[in-house]
Design an enzyme around this catalytic site. Sequence first.
Site, short mmCIF file in Angstrom:
data_model
loop_
_atom_site.label_atom_id
_atom_site.label_comp_id
_atom_site.label_asym_id
_atom_site.label_seq_id
_atom_site.Cartn_x
_atom_site.Cartn_y
_atom_site.Cartn_z
N GLU A 41 -63.30 87.96 -48.23
CA GLU A 41 -64.12 89.17 -48.34
C GLU A 41 -65.58 88.83 -48.09
O GLU A 41 -66.29 89.56 -47.42
CB GLU A 41 -63.99 89.77 -49.74
CG GLU A 41 -62.69 90.52 -49.93
CD GLU A 41 -62.38 90.76 -51.39
OE1 GLU A 41 -62.98 90.09 -52.26
OE2 GLU A 41 -61.53 91.61 -51.66
N TYR A 42 -65.99 87.70 -48.65
CA TYR A 42 -67.36 87.25 -48.45
C TYR A 42 -67.60 87.07 -46.94
O TYR A 42 -68.57 87.58 -46.38
CB TYR A 42 -67.60 85.93 -49.20
CG TYR A 42 -69.03 85.45 -49.09
CD1 TYR A 42 -69.44 84.68 -48.02
CD2 TYR A 42 -69.97 85.79 -50.05
CE1 TYR A 42 -70.75 84.26 -47.90
CE2 TYR A 42 -71.28 85.39 -49.94
CZ TYR A 42 -71.68 84.62 -48.87
OH TYR A 42 -72.97 84.23 -48.75
N SER A 88 -73.23 73.38 -43.48
CA SER A 88 -71.88 73.96 -43.44
C SER A 88 -71.40 74.05 -42.01
O SER A 88 -72.09 73.63 -41.08
CB SER A 88 -71.86 75.30 -44.13
OG SER A 88 -72.77 76.13 -43.48
N LEU A 89 -70.21 74.58 -41.84
CA LEU A 89 -69.59 74.63 -40.51
C LEU A 89 -69.56 76.06 -39.99
O LEU A 89 -69.43 77.00 -40.77
CB LEU A 89 -68.14 74.15 -40.61
CG LEU A 89 -67.91 72.68 -40.95
CD1 LEU A 89 -66.45 72.46 -41.33
CD2 LEU A 89 -68.28 71.81 -39.75
N LYS A 121 -58.75 71.79 -43.47
CA LYS A 121 -59.94 72.28 -44.16
C LYS A 121 -59.59 72.48 -45.62
O LYS A 121 -58.96 73.46 -46.02
CB LYS A 121 -60.46 73.57 -43.54
CG LYS A 121 -61.78 73.99 -44.16
CD LYS A 121 -62.51 75.02 -43.34
CE LYS A 121 -63.93 75.23 -43.82
NZ LYS A 121 -64.05 75.50 -45.25
N GLU A 182 -64.30 66.26 -50.36
CA GLU A 182 -63.98 67.48 -51.11
C GLU A 182 -63.29 67.12 -52.43
O GLU A 182 -62.36 66.29 -52.44
CB GLU A 182 -63.03 68.31 -50.23
CG GLU A 182 -63.01 69.76 -50.56
CD GLU A 182 -64.12 70.56 -49.87
OE1 GLU A 182 -65.06 69.95 -49.29
OE2 GLU A 182 -64.05 71.79 -49.94
N LYS A 299 -63.31 68.46 -35.06
CA LYS A 299 -64.53 67.67 -34.89
C LYS A 299 -64.47 66.90 -33.57
O LYS A 299 -63.39 66.40 -33.22
CB LYS A 299 -64.68 66.65 -36.03
CG LYS A 299 -64.77 67.27 -37.40
CD LYS A 299 -64.84 66.21 -38.51
CE LYS A 299 -64.93 66.88 -39.86
NZ LYS A 299 -64.82 65.95 -40.98
N CYS A 420 -39.53 118.19 -53.22
CA CYS A 420 -38.68 119.34 -53.56
C CYS A 420 -39.37 120.38 -54.43
O CYS A 420 -38.78 121.38 -54.79
CB CYS A 420 -37.40 118.87 -54.23
SG CYS A 420 -37.66 118.42 -55.96
N CYS A 435 -40.02 112.90 -60.50
CA CYS A 435 -39.64 114.25 -60.13
C CYS A 435 -38.48 114.63 -61.05
O CYS A 435 -37.55 113.85 -61.23
CB CYS A 435 -39.20 114.26 -58.68
SG CYS A 435 -38.17 115.67 -58.29
S1 IVH Z 1 -66.88 68.26 -42.48
C1 IVH Z 1 -71.62 69.47 -41.41
N1 IVH Z 1 -64.35 68.25 -43.02
O1 IVH Z 1 -66.01 72.96 -45.37
C2 IVH Z 1 -70.51 69.80 -42.33
N2 IVH Z 1 -65.74 69.80 -44.18
O2 IVH Z 1 -67.86 75.00 -44.17
C3 IVH Z 1 -69.40 68.81 -42.19
N3 IVH Z 1 -64.53 71.17 -45.79
O3 IVH Z 1 -68.92 72.34 -47.16
C4 IVH Z 1 -68.27 69.14 -43.07
N4 IVH Z 1 -62.55 70.30 -45.47
O4 IVH Z 1 -66.75 71.81 -48.29
C5 IVH Z 1 -65.54 68.82 -43.29
N5 IVH Z 1 -62.05 68.10 -43.42
C6 IVH Z 1 -63.24 68.66 -43.68
C7 IVH Z 1 -63.40 69.68 -44.62
C8 IVH Z 1 -64.67 70.22 -44.84
C9 IVH Z 1 -63.23 71.19 -46.14
C10 IVH Z 1 -65.53 72.10 -46.34
C11 IVH Z 1 -66.73 71.41 -46.93
C12 IVH Z 1 -67.90 72.04 -46.27
C13 IVH Z 1 -67.34 73.28 -45.69
C14 IVH Z 1 -68.05 73.68 -44.44
#
Ligand code: IVH
Length: 681
Positions: A41-42, A88-89, A121, A182, A299, A420, A435
Amino acid sequence: MPNPDLNPQHIQQQMRQLIQLLQQHNHAYYVMDNPTISDAEYDSLFQQLQQLEQDNPQLLQADSPTQKVGGQVLDKFSSVVHQVPMLSLGNVFNFEDLKHFARRVEERLPNQAVQYEVELKLDGLAISLLYEHGVLVRGVTRGDGESGEEITQNVKTIRNLPKILTAQNGEKIPERLEVRGEVLMPKAGFDKLNRIAESKGEKTFANPRNAAAGSLRQLDANIAASRPLAFFAYGVAQCEPHHGLNSMHDTLQWLTSLGFAIAERQWLVNSIDEVEQCYQQVMQERAKLNVEIDGMVVKVNDLQQQKQLGFLSREPRWATAYKFPAQAALTKVDNIEWQVGRTGTLTPVARLAPVFVGGVTVSNVTLHNIGEIQRLDVRIGDTVSVYRTGDVIPKVEKVWQEFRPQHSQVVELPKNCPVCDSPVVMPEGEALARCSGGLYCSAQRIEAIRHFVSRKAMDIEGLGDRWAESLLHLNLLNHVADIYRLHQHRDKLLSIEKMGEKSVQNLLDAIENSKKTTLPRFIYALGIRGVGETTARMLAQQFQSFDALRQADIDSLQKTPDVGNITAEWIFDFFQAEHNLEVVEQLLQSGIEFEAMTAPTRQPLNGESWVVTGTLASMGRDEATQKLQALGARVSGSVSSKTKCVVAGEKAGSKLEKAEKLGITVLDEQQFLELLAGFEG
Ligand code: IVH
């Protein structure tokens, strides 16, 4: 939902509204550790804002969360600045967008082969770990990406995380190493933790991610230590002296050799098509993994190429998250309709503007009952979050009051059945409305017919299981009274496949014979809610005629043994529904006759509670029970101070003991038979 065709003032208003919402949710998520909406949702709100900004760059708001990583640092832990920011990604949600990502990568690396390293992920919390001379000296949360909270004590309690690094094959341990990865709670540990919390009556965690976050934020490290957390490494932020490795793949292998756990699976591939294959495969196998994931991370494998690609504002150009389809999405409630089930239950169903959630398009979702509508306060015109996990049916999780239009329509329980038109009833204390036109309502007719013709009711052999469906399709049975008109449609009956002359005759004979019945059977056959065979018998005995029963008020119904106040209400409501009375009238007109009722049997045990236990030589326990019931007793399965008498056969165990302890009269088989004989005489 925001309407894209608005003037700049409105667009800016929408942007402000979205920014304010995102900020509130960031606070709930990062600071309070208590997310009020799901990630999906976010994402959905975030994307709406991004889209508005993309379409109207001149209106971009300076404080938009799209322009920074988000989050704040709690002040109860000390704050640490990340020497290398924890960014972040970017996200992609489909193959087309993934190909765009790859094209952008490959355009920046002309004439170079690109390998992709594909990872799970992991759906936990990113942390950074600092090792000096192989010793873990600091653990820090991601925080807002620039600085995070120092949670070293908690991190040290994570069992699979190396506190001291071990060098293999005489390799040197770096003087300073910062590892990123993580923290999460594997599914099995999460289930166990919640089961324990439940058994203690404590609050449970909504999902493993929240459980992991809550555990890491404990000021008391003993609590963190009691939580089944795990750490999986996925990158190196700093290494002195430099490790000299060339690729992501080698980095992960090296981290393993130092003692770190990495995720269960990863792939090294040569093309974006292969990435897609991994993604599809993992999406299928996701449920089997030990940990929760919300997508894949793609990656660029070569570290030199990563360097060349660099970053664009908040995200690396060399990696992206390839998210699984949203499990929650926002959409609009176009209407709320009431569906009538086969047993007469009224269920509200929200008709939605079609929305893609968790891999399927959802356009209807059940709201269960009027109580749920009131709890959610959902109205026609509202914007709602629709949530879906795995095979689970989608549900409305939240109503966005912020987006409620001025003329939203409140939905109430209808007074009459939408199918009905019979009155809708809902006795106090019941959650479901029904009903009351059970005999007449076409939504309920197949159930009503099957019940009416069943063995203990009118006993019309063959009709229920074999022919009812076909007769419905031929429009020959609109309600149960039509059964006694079937003889007028002999030709149509013969046209049904496998319905020969003989079967038609057998069916019509069975129907004709069923007209000679008893009052209890007929009452039972009407399928009144709460009226089973025994209650039907009691009602027949109490009222002696069908007319008396159909005119009875709630008070006199309640005086019948076996009829409580809710059942009395159901019976009363049944005979209040005009359409039911029409059908009953037609049934009686068709020549149904009841055997004369026997004079009301004496009920010398009326109101007494009896228990039968052990083995009787002369009859089964069921038969003994029936005999006692016929004398007016209630037969119960357990002995209490209210028990009047216990009939104890051979091998009577704990019930006999309890009766003796409580000083309750106990009859052996011989005494019981004598008692019965006495009443018969
Ligand atoms: S690499 C430059 N690898 O996803 C950031 N992140 O949206 C490189 N995450 O904050 C992050 N699994 O908490 C990487 N295999 C993975 C990951 C991962 C989960 C999370 C991580 C990060 C977020 C990015």
